[in-house]
Design a protein around this motif. Structure first.
Motif, PDB file in Angstrom:
ATOM      1  N   ARG A   2       0.773  -1.170  -0.072  1.00  0.00           N
ATOM      2  CA  ARG A   2       0.148   0.059  -0.112  1.00  0.00           C
ATOM      3  C   ARG A   2       0.962   1.118   0.122  1.00  0.00           C
ATOM      4  N   LEU A  45       1.389  -5.683   3.266  1.00  0.00           N
ATOM      5  CA  LEU A  45       0.501  -5.949   3.930  1.00  0.00           C
ATOM      6  C   LEU A  45       0.663  -7.631   3.862  1.00  0.00           C
ATOM      7  N   VAL A  46       0.050  -8.096   4.898  1.00  0.00           N
ATOM      8  CA  VAL A  46      -0.211  -9.666   4.877  1.00  0.00           C
ATOM      9  C   VAL A  46      -1.571  -9.794   5.253  1.00  0.00           C
ATOM     10  N   SER A  47      -2.207 -10.971   4.665  1.00  0.00           N
ATOM     11  CA  SER A  47      -3.510 -11.451   5.087  1.00  0.00           C
ATOM     12  C   SER A  47      -3.308 -12.591   6.206  1.00  0.00           C
ATOM     13  N   SER A  48      -4.208 -12.666   7.231  1.00  0.00           N
ATOM     14  CA  SER A  48      -4.055 -13.453   8.122  1.00  0.00           C
ATOM     15  C   SER A  48      -5.179 -14.464   7.927  1.00  0.00           C
ATOM     16  N   GLU A  54      -6.259  -7.330   6.105  1.00  0.00           N
ATOM     17  CA  GLU A  54      -4.867  -7.313   5.733  1.00  0.00           C
ATOM     18  C   GLU A  54      -4.249  -6.367   6.882  1.00  0.00           C
ATOM     19  N   GLU A  55      -3.135  -7.074   7.389  1.00  0.00           N
ATOM     20  CA  GLU A  55      -2.183  -6.111   8.389  1.00  0.00           C
ATOM     21  C   GLU A  55      -0.859  -5.566   7.864  1.00  0.00           C
TER      22      GLU A  55
END
Length: 105
Positions: A2, A45-48, A54-55
């Motif tokens: 982002r 960003l990572v998706s958990s 996303e974090e």
């Protein structure tokens, strides 16, 4: 990823102007370089999970001042620069850049 443009740190600044003659009579290239300074951030960003938001990865996304250089070029043919030959391109091009980026003090 982002990317965020937070704000322009300064207005556009004219850096240089160059003319390169081409191997044809009355033909050349004219370049103007403008420096743009802004505050930007880039976060990984990572998706958990499938339905979870996303974090942002720790250590990314910090706001930084960035300098970018915009090169504007005009072609000169038969000793004429485009349809509006004779204009002061260094000032004219900077005005165009300012209007595109809507810099405000």
């Amino acid at each position: 990823m982002r990317w965020t443009l937070h704000r322009f740190a300064r207005g556009p600044k004219f850096v240089s102007q160059r003319i390169a003659m081409l191997p044809y009579k009355g033909a050349a290239l004219r370049q103007v370089v403008v420096r743009l300074r802004s505050r930007q951030s880039l976060a990984r960003l990572v998706s958990s999970g499938k339905n979870k938001p996303e974090e942002i990865v720790k250590g990314t996304g910090d706001e930084k001042e960035v300098s970018e250089y915009l090169v504007l070029q005009r072609r000169v043919m038969k000793n004429q620069e485009g349809p509006d030959a004779g204009a002061d391109y260094s000032k004219d091009m900077i005005m165009q850049v300012q209007s595109v980026y809507q810099y405000r003090d």
